[in-house]
Scaffold this active site. Structure first.
Site, PDB file in Angstrom:
ATOM      1  N   HIS A   1       0.811  -1.226   0.000  1.00  0.00           N
ATOM      2  CA  HIS A   1       0.000   0.000   0.000  1.00  0.00           C
ATOM      3  C   HIS A   1       0.843   1.275   0.000  1.00  0.00           C
ATOM      4  O   HIS A   1       0.534   2.243   0.698  1.00  0.00           O
ATOM      5  CB  HIS A   1      -0.964  -0.003   1.176  1.00  0.00           C
TER       6      HIS A   1
ATOM      7  N   HIS B   1      -9.774   1.794   0.778  1.00  0.00           N
ATOM      8  CA  HIS B   1      -9.666   0.629   1.654  1.00  0.00           C
ATOM      9  C   HIS B   1     -10.735   0.638   2.748  1.00  0.00           C
ATOM     10  O   HIS B   1     -10.466   0.289   3.903  1.00  0.00           O
ATOM     11  CB  HIS B   1      -8.272   0.592   2.285  1.00  0.00           C
TER      12      HIS B   1
ATOM     13  N   GLU C   1     -11.456  -3.850  -2.768  1.00  0.00           N
ATOM     14  CA  GLU C   1     -10.552  -2.812  -3.251  1.00  0.00           C
ATOM     15  C   GLU C   1     -10.406  -2.941  -4.764  1.00  0.00           C
ATOM     16  O   GLU C   1      -9.673  -3.800  -5.248  1.00  0.00           O
ATOM     17  CB  GLU C   1      -9.189  -2.940  -2.566  1.00  0.00           C
TER      18      GLU C   1
END
Length: 398
Positions: A151, A225, A363
């Site tokens: 991420h 998210h 996601e």
């Protein structure tokens, strides 16, 4: 920090190109239908959007919380990380509750959040070994998920303060969030200028439009998210939610959750959601992929591929409240994560402790580790090109 360590301590559209090395963005590519443009933004209507102080970071930076209400939906968003702190929806009887996991203060997000509600970048999901090679040069990223980068690194877009403006455009209301990621930030090349628009429509849709430009070749994979529990945040588990995903294939992973490169059929596996089934039906399977993820934490290869406008890919139904969420996207993949690393080490905004399976994420994205997987759709963005991605959540009841 990774998901494990964070918990422990802290529509319409053209058919997409076939799966392969095709570049995901083209110079001058048209925006998806209904793309919110700067020219449409108008002064904020007081009944639609408001802003309050939420907290202050250690360096003195102030963080705001913005509230947008429209179409029976209320969205509360932090300038820190673009975090969706609250998403209030009515049930079949009209009773409204928050369905987004998160905290009621800034300290929770700074100290221990597993990406609750956050905007993710510069690269959503995992990059193997925290490195990739682009145009003959190798770039090293922070390693924050075992041996991998997750991420965007240990200070990704989820931990940055975004510039936020409210807007009103016809019957729509929403927020424009902007952030400029400096050349070399978290090891990524190029100065990346990012704009994300959260729009609530009068017909109960939450639309997310992402755009980005760069001054050097780089890789980009932006997503959101949010952890959902359609019964209500803190109101038990999500294993009884029914999920349907339009994906005949998924990307199997190794022990550190990096894709092997295979696009495997879901048929005969716990990952077959082509027909609606509960999240919990196969979550305790002894399938090796379930063991690797301690549940589902996998990218699904959407049948539609990448499309110019959002197309429907997921339906989620919660039986007690009757809430239904449908997701459409332009993206070729969706990471389905079943809250496997929520281990009861902190409480959310309801004051209730989050445990494994108390929320799920969907996601929308390009595939994990695409910079190191030439057979996956490309995530390379070059000067003169514009990254565009749109995801639409539509809410209702049954």
């Amino acid at each position: 920090m990774n998901r494990r360590t964070l918990i422990a301590g802290a529509a319409l559209g053209a058919v997409a190109p076939a799966i392969g090395g095709t570049n995901a963005w083209a110079a001058g590519e048209a925006a998806p239908a209904r793309q919110t443009a700067d020219a449409r933004h108008r002064p904020v209507g007081r009944s639609k959007v408001s802003k309050e102080h939420f907290g202050t970071l250690e360096d003195g930076t102030k963080v705001d919380i913005w509230t947008v209400s429209n179409g029976g939906i209320t969205l509360k968003v932090l300038s820190y990380g673009g975090i969706v702190q609250t998403l209030e929806l009515p049930d079949r009887r009209g009773r409204r509750v928050n369905v987004s996991l998160g905290f009621d203060d800034l300290a929770g997000y700074v100290a221990s959040s597993p990406y609750f509600g956050a905007l993710i970048g510069r690269y959503g999901n995992r990059i193997a070994g925290g490195k990739f090679t682009l145009d003959g040069r190798t770039y090293q990223l922070p390693v924050n998920d075992g041996p991998n980068s997750l991420h965007g690194g240990d200070r990704g877009f989820d931990k940055r303060v975004w510039a936020v403006e409210g807007f009103k455009a016809g019957s729509d209301a929403g927020l424009v969030l902007r952030y400029t990621s400096a050349d070399g930030e978290m090891g990524y090349p190029g100065t990346l200028k990012v704009k994300v628009v959260y729009t609530l429509t009068a017909d109960a849709r939450w639309r997310i439009d992402y755009t980005a430009t760069t001054d050097k070749a780089t890789v980009v994979n932006l997503t959101n998210h949010t952890y959902f529990n359609l019964r209500g945040e803190g109101d038990g588990g999500v294993y009884d939610h029914e999920v349907q995903i339009a994906a005949r294939r998924y990307t199997p992973v190794g022990s550190t959750l990096i894709p092997t490169g295979e696009l495997a059929p879901v048929a005969g596996t716990p990952f077959d959601f082509r027909s609606a089934k509960t999240i919990g039906r196969d979550i305790r399977s002894a399938h090796q992929q379930i063991l690797y993820g301690q549940g589902i934490d996998h990218n699904f290869v959407l049948d539609k591929g990448r499309t110019a406008a959002p197309e429907h890919i997921v339906t989620v139904t919660e039986p007690v409240s009757g809430r239904v969420m449908r997701i459409a996207t332009t993206e070729p993949g969706v990471q389905f994560y079943t809250g496997n690393f929520l281990t009861g080490t902190f409480a959310g905004s309801s004051g209730r402790v989050y445990r494994q399976g108390d929320g799920f994420c969907l996601e929308t994205q390009h595939f994990p580790d695409s910079p190191n997987q030439p057979s996956f759709p490309s995530t390379v963005l070059r000067p003169g090109q514009t990254y565009r991605s749109t995801t639409v959540h539509s809410f209702g009841t049954h």
